[in-house]
Design an enzyme around this catalytic site. Structure first.
Site, short mmCIF file in Angstrom:
data_model
loop_
_atom_site.label_atom_id
_atom_site.label_comp_id
_atom_site.label_asym_id
_atom_site.label_seq_id
_atom_site.Cartn_x
_atom_site.Cartn_y
_atom_site.Cartn_z
N HIS A 62 21.76 13.15 -4.37
CA HIS A 62 22.56 13.83 -5.40
C HIS A 62 23.74 14.61 -4.83
O HIS A 62 24.65 14.96 -5.58
CB HIS A 62 21.67 14.77 -6.21
CG HIS A 62 20.70 14.04 -7.10
ND1 HIS A 62 21.09 13.37 -8.24
CD2 HIS A 62 19.36 13.86 -7.00
CE1 HIS A 62 20.04 12.81 -8.81
NE2 HIS A 62 18.98 13.09 -8.08
N GLN A 101 15.29 10.94 -0.09
CA GLN A 101 15.04 11.26 -1.49
C GLN A 101 15.53 12.67 -1.82
O GLN A 101 16.14 12.89 -2.87
CB GLN A 101 13.54 11.16 -1.77
CG GLN A 101 13.11 11.60 -3.15
CD GLN A 101 13.39 10.58 -4.22
OE1 GLN A 101 13.70 9.43 -3.92
NE2 GLN A 101 13.29 10.97 -5.47
N GLN A 149 17.61 -2.72 0.71
CA GLN A 149 17.04 -2.16 1.93
C GLN A 149 17.80 -0.92 2.41
O GLN A 149 17.24 -0.11 3.16
CB GLN A 149 17.03 -3.23 3.02
CG GLN A 149 16.05 -4.37 2.78
CD GLN A 149 14.60 -3.94 2.85
OE1 GLN A 149 14.22 -3.13 3.70
NE2 GLN A 149 13.77 -4.47 1.96
N ASP A 167 10.33 7.82 -14.07
CA ASP A 167 11.11 8.25 -12.91
C ASP A 167 10.63 9.62 -12.44
O ASP A 167 10.35 9.84 -11.26
CB ASP A 167 12.60 8.28 -13.28
CG ASP A 167 13.49 8.74 -12.13
OD1 ASP A 167 13.06 8.60 -10.96
OD2 ASP A 167 14.60 9.23 -12.39
N HIS A 191 25.58 8.31 -10.29
CA HIS A 191 24.82 7.31 -9.54
C HIS A 191 24.22 6.26 -10.48
O HIS A 191 23.93 5.15 -10.05
CB HIS A 191 23.73 7.98 -8.70
CG HIS A 191 22.56 8.48 -9.47
ND1 HIS A 191 22.49 9.75 -10.01
CD2 HIS A 191 21.39 7.89 -9.82
CE1 HIS A 191 21.35 9.92 -10.61
NE2 HIS A 191 20.65 8.80 -10.53
N LYS A 203 -3.88 16.54 -27.67
CA LYS A 203 -4.59 17.25 -26.61
C LYS A 203 -3.91 17.09 -25.24
O LYS A 203 -4.34 17.71 -24.27
CB LYS A 203 -6.04 16.78 -26.52
CG LYS A 203 -6.24 15.33 -26.11
CD LYS A 203 -7.72 15.00 -26.06
CE LYS A 203 -7.98 13.57 -25.61
NZ LYS A 203 -9.43 13.28 -25.55
N ASP A 230 14.04 -7.78 -0.99
CA ASP A 230 14.41 -8.40 0.28
C ASP A 230 15.90 -8.74 0.34
O ASP A 230 16.30 -9.87 0.64
CB ASP A 230 13.57 -9.66 0.51
CG ASP A 230 12.09 -9.34 0.72
OD1 ASP A 230 11.78 -8.19 1.07
OD2 ASP A 230 11.25 -10.23 0.51
N HIS A 275 16.51 25.55 -3.29
CA HIS A 275 16.24 26.50 -2.20
C HIS A 275 17.56 26.98 -1.61
O HIS A 275 18.48 26.19 -1.38
CB HIS A 275 15.38 25.82 -1.14
CG HIS A 275 14.83 26.74 -0.10
ND1 HIS A 275 15.63 27.28 0.91
CD2 HIS A 275 13.58 27.22 0.11
CE1 HIS A 275 14.88 28.05 1.68
NE2 HIS A 275 13.64 28.03 1.23
N ASN A 286 0.85 -1.19 0.00
CA ASN A 286 0.00 0.00 0.00
C ASN A 286 0.88 1.24 0.00
O ASN A 286 1.60 1.51 0.96
CB ASN A 286 -0.92 -0.01 1.23
CG ASN A 286 -1.97 1.10 1.17
OD1 ASN A 286 -2.18 1.70 0.12
ND2 ASN A 286 -2.61 1.37 2.28
#
Length: 553
Positions: free
Chosen positions: A203, A137, A130, A305, A223, A410, A125, A432, A107
């Protein structure tokens, strides 16, 4: 048919309340039920799939459900009369006989319920995958946006999901493309593993930390390169080769998966009498070139992505996202496109030069200008049109077909929103000013600590910068490296600890100004210094706390 399924279900053991355990219910309703089909059941299903001619053959040969799993490609070709029928029957057999009982459902807050193939689950797994749970992110954007706590782990699951969804849409709408379930699985795995090579703080590692050391390599480390190396390491270290064999994936498929992740340029397709002569990728033929542009699109930047991280980042940052990737999938198709490059100008110039040279021989200096002007007038209205048409016919006849992912006209408004969302995310979050200041400080701290923190490699201990050549060492590096530095008692790390403590206390470097410099790759220290001095003419130099080596590194 319904009676046979209900009989099968009723034979399953129930609990004290008479309920069927969920796992077994799924297994009996979806897994292996086709083995109970008789000839009439198979014919009925084939007719529903618009394979009426094939259904007649099955009826004549008295084939039953169990026969489907035994049919090889050679048998399928004998049963069909057209290439389209062959592809449709192969897809029908794959869909009917595939085992979905082992799929895992996750979910996700962005995409809802995601169904993962067992091979994808086997990859997830593993310790190497992991580790993505511990890599933010948005890197140091978390210090600015408290909601930006999501990691590379969930992003990778999302890309896997959308990649499979897009390719299945092509598979359903365009059976003539011959997309197999193996193709879909390979694209899903590429989406799942495309970020395995990210280092601490995403990054920042390959964009700021590694360049600071000016490591001599054939090409700068990225990467994407790290992801392909980590993928190989993951498969070998966890002995997943049998799992890949179990689902029919070969070495060629592994090459295809890695080429989707790390591809420095788009496929080279040029005119040739031999169709695959100039096709430089080995995983899939030129006819399936569009599959290389699902996860990472080097042609126009429209790929799954971005679709996932736009939706996920906006959700976590609290920024509005007006782009709808599901609508894009709905109105997408693979279309054959011809590359037409018409060398008109060169042909015309050669004619002009020829006439001009003849004029120089035939006339003296007094009449040269007159003849030249006549030659130009003669070439322009007649020769140019003739050369244009001849060149166009020649190039068009030799142009090679290239299959591209295209969208309805469209959809232009929706795609505009995609690029507008990208710009908004960069201006308000990724670039930022406070995020960039903290990134600079964290990079300085990591560079200072590089020689004093080591990770166990394959043959020897590796520094942070040296780990990019050793995936065993690299797999141990996450955002937790900051805690390793802060909690260390090594006196050699005092300078790094001092910088990181300033970050935690919000004692940050100050922004004294900003200037947009024209795009050039060959910046010198003098050029950057000049830009800074122009930007801050009225302030003494000691106020400028920007390290030039970081900017030009």
């Amino acid at each position: 048919m319904a009676e046979k399924q209900s009989l099968a279900i009723s034979s399953v053991k129930t609990d004290v309340d008479g309920n069927v355990p969920p796992a077994k219910r799924i297994c009996m309703s979806r897994d292996k039920y086709w083995l109970q089909w008789d000839t009439d059941d198979v014919v009925e299903r084939l007719n529903e799939a618009e394979l009426r001619d094939v259904a007649k053959v099955f009826k004549e040969k008295d084939y039953v459900g169990a026969t489907l799993a035994k049919l090889q490609d050679k048998n399928v070709k004998d049963l069909c009369t057209t290439s389209l029928e062959i592809k449709q029957l192969q897809r029908f057999i794959e869909d009917v006989t595939k085992d979905t009982s082992q799929h895992k459902v996750v979910n996700d807050p962005i995409h809802g319920h995601i169904k993962l193939h067992p091979l994808c689950v086997a990859i997830i797994d593993t310790p190497e995958f992991q580790r993505l749970r511990s890599i933010k992110q948005l890197g140091n954007g978390y210090f600015v946006y408290p909601g930006a706590s999501h990691n590379r782990f969930e992003h990778s699951l999302g890309v896997c999901h959308i990649a499979g969804k897009l390719v299945r849409a092509f598979q359903d709408r365009q059976p003539e493309l011959g997309i197999t379930n193996k193709d879909v699985l390979c694209v899903e795995i590429a989406g799942l593993c495309h970020d395995l090579g990210h280092g601490p703080f995403s990054h920042l590692f390959d964009g700021m930390f590694i360049p600071a050391f000016k490591i001599k390599r054939d090409k700068p480390w990225t990467h994407e390169e790290g992801s392909t190396l980590m993928f190989d390491h993951l498969v070998k270290e966890n002995q997943l080769e049998p799992e890949f064999d179990k689902y029919g994936l070969t070495d060629k498929d592994l090459v295809f998966i890695k080429a989707q992740i790390d591809r420095t340029s788009e496929p080279e397709i040029t005119g040739s009498s031999t169709p695959d002569q100039y096709w430089t990728l080995n995983g899939r033929p030129k006819e399936k070139s569009y599959l290389y542009e699902v996860v990472s699109n080097k042609r126009n930047g429209i790929d799954v992505d971005k679709w996932d991280y736009f939706a996920r980042d906006c959700h976590m940052l609290g920024i509005r996202n007006n782009f709808d990737h599901n609508r894009c999938i709905e109105f997408s198709r693979v279309i054959s496109v011809k590359k037409e490059v018409i060398p008109v100008q060169k042909e015309v110039i050669s004619v002009k030069k020829e006439l001009n040279s003849e004029a120089e021989e035939e006339v003296n200096s007094e009449t040269k200008e007159e003849v030249n002007s006549e030659a130009k007038e003669e070439v322009k209205p007649e020769a140019e049109e003739e050369v244009n048409s001849e060149a166009e016919e020649e190039v068009n006849s030799e142009a090679e077909e290239e299959f591209q992912i295209c969208y309805r006209d469209k959809e232009v408004g929706n795609l505009y929103e995609m690029f507008h969302t990208r710009r908004t995310l960069h201006s308000r979050a990724y670039q930022h000013k406070t995020t960039k200041i903290i990134e600079t400080m964290v990079t300085e701290a990591l560079v200072e600590a590089n020689d004093f923190i080591e990770f166990t490699g394959k043959d020897e201990e590796k520094s942070m910068s040296g780990s990019i050549e050793d995936m065993k060492a690299f797999s141990q590096m996450t955002d937790d490296v900051l805690n390793l530095i802060l909690n260390s008692k090594d006196a050699r790390l005092e300078k790094s600890q001092e910088i990181l403590k300033k970050v935690l206390k919000r004692d940050l470097y100050k922004l004294v100004g900003q200037k947009k410099i024209p795009e050039k790759k060959d910046y010198t220290e003098q050029m950057i210094r000049g830009a800074i001095e122009e930007m801050d003419k009225d302030k003494p130099k000691e106020h400028v706390s920007i390290k030039l080596s970081k900017l030009i590194g």
